[in-house]
Scaffold this motif. Structure first.
Motif, PDB file in Angstrom:
ATOM      1  N   HIS A 347      21.223 -13.914 -23.966  1.00 18.62           N
ATOM      2  CA  HIS A 347      21.584 -14.792 -23.362  1.00 18.62           C
ATOM      3  C   HIS A 347      22.780 -15.660 -23.840  1.00 18.62           C
ATOM      4  O   HIS A 347      22.697 -15.979 -25.076  1.00 18.62           O
ATOM      5  CB  HIS A 347      20.306 -15.830 -23.014  1.00 18.62           C
ATOM      6  CG  HIS A 347      19.157 -15.171 -22.469  1.00 18.62           C
ATOM      7  ND1 HIS A 347      18.332 -14.563 -23.362  1.00 18.62           N
ATOM      8  CD2 HIS A 347      18.796 -14.700 -21.424  1.00 18.62           C
ATOM      9  CE1 HIS A 347      17.508 -14.006 -22.727  1.00 18.62           C
ATOM     10  NE2 HIS A 347      17.648 -14.013 -21.463  1.00 18.62           N
ATOM     11  N   ILE A 349      24.276 -19.355 -23.463  1.00 18.23           N
ATOM     12  CA  ILE A 349      23.858 -20.546 -22.770  1.00 18.23           C
ATOM     13  C   ILE A 349      24.653 -21.610 -23.268  1.00 18.23           C
ATOM     14  O   ILE A 349      24.836 -21.283 -24.606  1.00 18.23           O
ATOM     15  CB  ILE A 349      21.827 -20.694 -22.923  1.00 18.23           C
ATOM     16  CG1 ILE A 349      21.815 -20.593 -24.327  1.00 18.23           C
ATOM     17  CG2 ILE A 349      21.664 -19.366 -21.972  1.00 18.23           C
ATOM     18  CD1 ILE A 349      20.049 -20.881 -24.143  1.00 18.23           C
ATOM     19  N   TYR A 417      16.306 -19.242 -18.360  1.00 18.08           N
ATOM     20  CA  TYR A 417      17.291 -19.816 -17.676  1.00 18.08           C
ATOM     21  C   TYR A 417      16.659 -21.171 -16.927  1.00 18.08           C
ATOM     22  O   TYR A 417      17.315 -22.196 -16.532  1.00 18.08           O
ATOM     23  CB  TYR A 417      17.935 -18.999 -16.514  1.00 18.08           C
ATOM     24  CG  TYR A 417      18.963 -17.915 -17.195  1.00 18.08           C
ATOM     25  CD1 TYR A 417      19.536 -18.166 -18.299  1.00 18.08           C
ATOM     26  CD2 TYR A 417      19.188 -16.749 -16.629  1.00 18.08           C
ATOM     27  CE1 TYR A 417      20.255 -17.171 -18.928  1.00 18.08           C
ATOM     28  CE2 TYR A 417      19.779 -15.718 -17.059  1.00 18.08           C
ATOM     29  CZ  TYR A 417      20.602 -15.817 -18.254  1.00 18.08           C
ATOM     30  OH  TYR A 417      21.253 -15.039 -18.820  1.00 18.08           O
ATOM     31  N   THR A 421      18.413 -24.652 -17.216  1.00 18.95           N
ATOM     32  CA  THR A 421      18.698 -25.623 -15.945  1.00 18.95           C
ATOM     33  C   THR A 421      17.857 -26.618 -15.935  1.00 18.95           C
ATOM     34  O   THR A 421      18.505 -27.789 -15.760  1.00 18.95           O
ATOM     35  CB  THR A 421      18.458 -24.732 -14.609  1.00 18.95           C
ATOM     36  OG1 THR A 421      18.940 -23.281 -14.829  1.00 18.95           O
ATOM     37  CG2 THR A 421      18.860 -25.440 -13.452  1.00 18.95           C
ATOM     38  N   ILE A 427      23.980 -21.158 -17.919  1.00 17.53           N
ATOM     39  CA  ILE A 427      23.492 -20.129 -18.133  1.00 17.53           C
ATOM     40  C   ILE A 427      24.539 -19.065 -18.295  1.00 17.53           C
ATOM     41  O   ILE A 427      24.136 -17.890 -18.717  1.00 17.53           O
ATOM     42  CB  ILE A 427      22.578 -19.593 -16.592  1.00 17.53           C
ATOM     43  CG1 ILE A 427      23.433 -19.138 -15.811  1.00 17.53           C
ATOM     44  CG2 ILE A 427      21.300 -20.224 -16.478  1.00 17.53           C
ATOM     45  CD1 ILE A 427      22.857 -18.315 -14.558  1.00 17.53           C
ATOM     46  N   ARG A 437      26.184 -11.690 -13.847  1.00 18.19           N
ATOM     47  CA  ARG A 437      25.449 -12.962 -13.441  1.00 18.19           C
ATOM     48  C   ARG A 437      25.466 -13.559 -12.059  1.00 18.19           C
ATOM     49  O   ARG A 437      25.323 -14.687 -11.549  1.00 18.19           O
ATOM     50  CB  ARG A 437      26.018 -14.117 -14.464  1.00 18.19           C
ATOM     51  CG  ARG A 437      25.426 -13.642 -15.782  1.00 18.19           C
ATOM     52  CD  ARG A 437      25.099 -15.032 -16.589  1.00 18.19           C
ATOM     53  NE  ARG A 437      24.686 -14.471 -18.060  1.00 18.19           N
ATOM     54  CZ  ARG A 437      25.488 -13.927 -19.102  1.00 18.19           C
ATOM     55  NH1 ARG A 437      26.785 -14.027 -18.942  1.00 18.19           N
ATOM     56  NH2 ARG A 437      24.709 -13.275 -20.116  1.00 18.19           N
ATOM     57  N   SER A 440      22.378 -14.598 -10.477  1.00 20.91           N
ATOM     58  CA  SER A 440      21.794 -15.850 -11.172  1.00 20.91           C
ATOM     59  C   SER A 440      22.590 -17.149 -10.802  1.00 20.91           C
ATOM     60  O   SER A 440      21.981 -18.030 -10.629  1.00 20.91           O
ATOM     61  CB  SER A 440      21.858 -15.647 -12.616  1.00 20.91           C
ATOM     62  OG  SER A 440      21.140 -14.656 -13.110  1.00 20.91           O
ATOM     63  N   TYR A 444      20.775 -20.602  -9.522  1.00 18.64           N
ATOM     64  CA  TYR A 444      20.623 -21.871 -10.185  1.00 18.64           C
ATOM     65  C   TYR A 444      21.781 -22.717  -9.652  1.00 18.64           C
ATOM     66  O   TYR A 444      21.442 -23.999  -9.714  1.00 18.64           O
ATOM     67  CB  TYR A 444      21.003 -21.616 -11.711  1.00 18.64           C
ATOM     68  CG  TYR A 444      19.778 -20.741 -12.240  1.00 18.64           C
ATOM     69  CD1 TYR A 444      18.433 -21.568 -12.261  1.00 18.64           C
ATOM     70  CD2 TYR A 444      19.686 -19.413 -12.628  1.00 18.64           C
ATOM     71  CE1 TYR A 444      17.574 -20.862 -12.882  1.00 18.64           C
ATOM     72  CE2 TYR A 444      18.729 -18.869 -12.868  1.00 18.64           C
ATOM     73  CZ  TYR A 444      17.509 -19.583 -13.402  1.00 18.64           C
ATOM     74  OH  TYR A 444      16.439 -19.171 -13.546  1.00 18.64           O
TER      75      TYR A 444
END
Lengths: 478, 478
Positions: A347, A349, A417, A421, A427, A437, A440, A444
């Motif tokens: 990930h 992030i 995630y 969030t 993310i 992504r 995703s 999100y």
């Protein structure tokens, strides 16, 4: 039919066209082999006019375009897929010239296919620094860096690729050439189109050249490796370092204890720069405009203040360039050590920096709820709030356990995630959206934000010709 | 009919509505009285939801919206006009709360109507610096600063308003609320909408809140006033200062000799900080993270190197805050001295820094060709390549000569702008487009760039409801 198209394409521009299977293969998968694609041909134009001619040919023949730089992306944004045929890969690699270095304006202009390292070197020849620096710098291209708004290790001081960009030249989806190659620090004459193209991953236009900012080269650099009692102390050390060093602080990397142990296990020739076992380490670097003596004095002052305040348990300050390199090797060896240790779920992030200690706790709880015993390796650019947060199967897992983790990957990532969030994080901090992504992001981001992105795509690429299926989910209808 | 509309509007939101002539008057002209407008009412919402409710009412009733912050703009972007009725002025002044100061994330979140000086003060209470600083800071608003991408005196180090912005909350042309209030340094999850709204002068959406970057406060500041033999030496001094001071160099202002003489003539209580008469002066400032002694040592080293290299003829380094203030007074008094001297034609331009000496020569020739004997006053943020380039009638001109200059204003400006454009500069560096420069922008930008701007306007404000007639020429058809 296909051959007729290729012949027509070949006649439409000056540069190189590849279509033999062996020739196009390197362009059709990423270096981690996560994605593969098919294409009519790989096109390597020689000039901006050539790029525009290729795009106009594609418009006329209803062919999809996948732009590509150094093909070093991690999210599949650079690989064609079979959902859009016929397509071409538009490789910028032959457009690799440095066009101008202007030391008094502190700017450099280069074609999009210039390799990042060559850009750095061209700046250095004029005693200037181009500060964008990342693992792939020997093969990634300036155009790709800008299309994906690349990050790297000096963002804390100099910003992302976006922040280093003053101007762009772009070929639009219609095959027109926008000359926005401005070397200006200030220009308030309407909407900032440059910022729209930067980070749009080739979905709004094809970057063919850029003008970027240069900086003075530092006179000296210092590196330290510090052991910390907890993550909160890392946040406090960052604030202290920023207060004392201001813009001289050029890197601030967090590495969790488990990550350091993993490196030492898989690279026994390395050693921990400090004798102290600790839950967290910080690798920090300063770049000083004055010289060695001043840099050392400031750094030692910082470290002793931090030690007296209980923020650090121990620290080593590199006394030579080679010792500094051994500190950085631990950081740079992490991906390799992780690969040697078995698969993991990655990930990329970001969070408000002040929230990172809380995130580390909440993230761990979320992972454990989906993968009991799962190991978490946290490291990254704490100075930018950017964590590389990798989840591995429990120690001693067998092949079946790894398979179970793989099957469960999406659930585990969603758990991470969700926490990101809830805590107002991102993310995808620096690697971008690509193919990986898209769903995703759609999940999100707010429907309004997605709708605005689609309206902009529609405005600048109404036929969905440029890098379709990346960044926003197709079809880009309203 | 008008009263019925006002009654309906009043019922649509919670905040204040003004429509009596005396109440609305201050919102209908700029402080220089260059533009005046008419409006149905001035609306001052109390909350973001309130702004959205007003916009939805305007959609329903087909009413145009002119957003307004502190009404300090210089290009008429903030004043309604009679071409679009009925319209309302949407004043953000009551939405002036500081929502959060986060010293460990180095961020501040405030409503759009927060006065810039209050934002600076809220940061200072947490020992942080919000570096945006400009003449109108006592009354301009954060939302206005971002909508116009304001500049000011510390852009060299900290960037424009755009560069200080991490996140925005925006009410769209449909009356929807986009919560993009992120406090993240890295976020690569799609198109950067924030950068599209910043600098769009309220034509794409209404900024209702923002999250901005904070910095550590400097420990000490130094100011110097230097006399230089020519403009090229100013460019060389900038390079030398950047090399020696790096990011500690926070201001670098060029002032031509004629400008200094003008200030001294109209403010006899002031004096030239250096004894030397020179064609150019530079006011430079450093912000030091260590303290007074270090700052002084670095500054003196810079000045002595510059003197030895023949870059400067003479320099005074301020030995106290009050002396530093007297240096800055010369710079700040310039607009007033110019006003006292009679009318002038103002230009707010930017160029590649390395091209400024050549521009000064070519610009002067262009002005002389249209206004023989015309006097040119050049000053501005040389560190950003931004010049305020003002043209006055010849010394001793009578009223008729001033009238002739006024009648000739467009021709003179076009001559200046032609040179700026030939040299890859910008005809609006920091003040924006507003009403004043819409036709100039249309003239100097490429048709493709104008077309892309119109497509984006069409995508986000298809009814041309938000600040119509500003930035791009109406109608915004393709």
């Amino acid at each position: 039919m296909q051959q007729a198209l290729i012949d027509s394409l070949r006649g439409s521009f000056q540069g190189r066209l590849l279509h033999a299977e062996d020739d196009v293969k390197p362009f059709l998968s990423d270096f981690r082999k996560r994605w593969t694609g098919t294409t009519l041909a790989v096109v390597q134009p020689d000039s901006t006019e050539d790029v525009a001619a290729v795009v106009r040919w594609c418009v006329k023949n209803n062919v999809t375009i996948y732009p590509q730089g150094g093909n070093t992306g991690l999210v599949g944004g650079n690989i064609p897929d079979s959902a859009h045929t016929p397509n071409i890969v538009l490789s910028l690699q032959r457009m690799n010239r440095i066009l101008e270095v202007n030391p008094y304006n502190n700017t450099l202009t280069a074609q999009a296919g210039a390799v990042l390292q060559h850009v750095q070197e061209a700046a250095a020849r004029e005693q200037r620094l181009f500060p964008l620096s990342l693992g792939a710098e020997g093969s990634c291209t300036l155009g790709g860096n800008l299309a994906t708004n690349a990050g790297g290790i000096q963002v804390l001081r100099y910003g992302n690729a976006r922040d280093l960009c003053l101007g762009l030249e772009v070929v639009t989806a219609d095959g027109e050439i926008w000359n926005g190659l401005r070397g200006l620090r200030k220009d308030n004459t309407g909407y900032d189109l440059k910022h729209l193209f930067v980070g749009s991953e080739g979905t709004l236009g094809i970057i063919t050249a850029a003008t970027v900012k240069l900086y003075p080269q530092p006179a000296a650099q210092m590196t330290a490796f510090a052991a910390l009692p907890d993550a909160q102390s890392a946040v406090r050390l960052l604030a202290l370092a920023q207060q004392q060093l201001s813009a001289s602080l050029t890197a601030f990397e967090l590495i969790c204890g488990a990550s350091v142990q993993l490196v030492l296990k898989h690279a026994p020739q390395m050693r921990n720069p400090v004798a102290t076992d600790a839950p967290y380490y910080v690798l920090l670097e300063s770049s000083d405009a004055e010289g060695e003596a001043h840099a050392a004095e400031r750094f030692e002052h910082l470290m002793s203040t931090a030690f007296e305040d209980g923020i650090i348990l121990d620290a080593a300050i590199a006394s030579s360039l080679s010792q500094s390199a051994t500190f950085w090797q631990i950081r740079h060896h992490l991906p390799e050590a992780q690969a040697a240790d078995g698969e993991n779920i990655k990930h990329d992030i970001s969070l408000p920096i002040s929230s990172i200690p809380e995130f580390i706790e909440r993230g761990a709880a979320a992972v454990q709820s989906k993968l009991p015993g799962g190991r978490i390796f946290v490291f990254g650019h704490l100075g930018d709030g950017n964590l590389h947060y990798n989840v591995s199967a429990p120690a001693g897992s067998d092949a079946a356990a790894y398979q179970a983790m793989r099957d469960n990957e999406k659930t585990i990532s969603r758990a991470v995630y969700d926490v990101v969030t809830q805590m107002n994080g991102s993310i995808s901090a620096e690697h971008g959206v690509g193919q990986l992504r898209v769903s995703s992001i759609a999940h999100y981001k707010s429907p309004l934000e997605i709708a605005m992105m689609k309206r902009i795509k529609q405005a600048l690429d109404p036929d969905n010709r440029l890098n379709p299926g990346r960044v926003i989910a197709p079809p880009h209808s309203l």
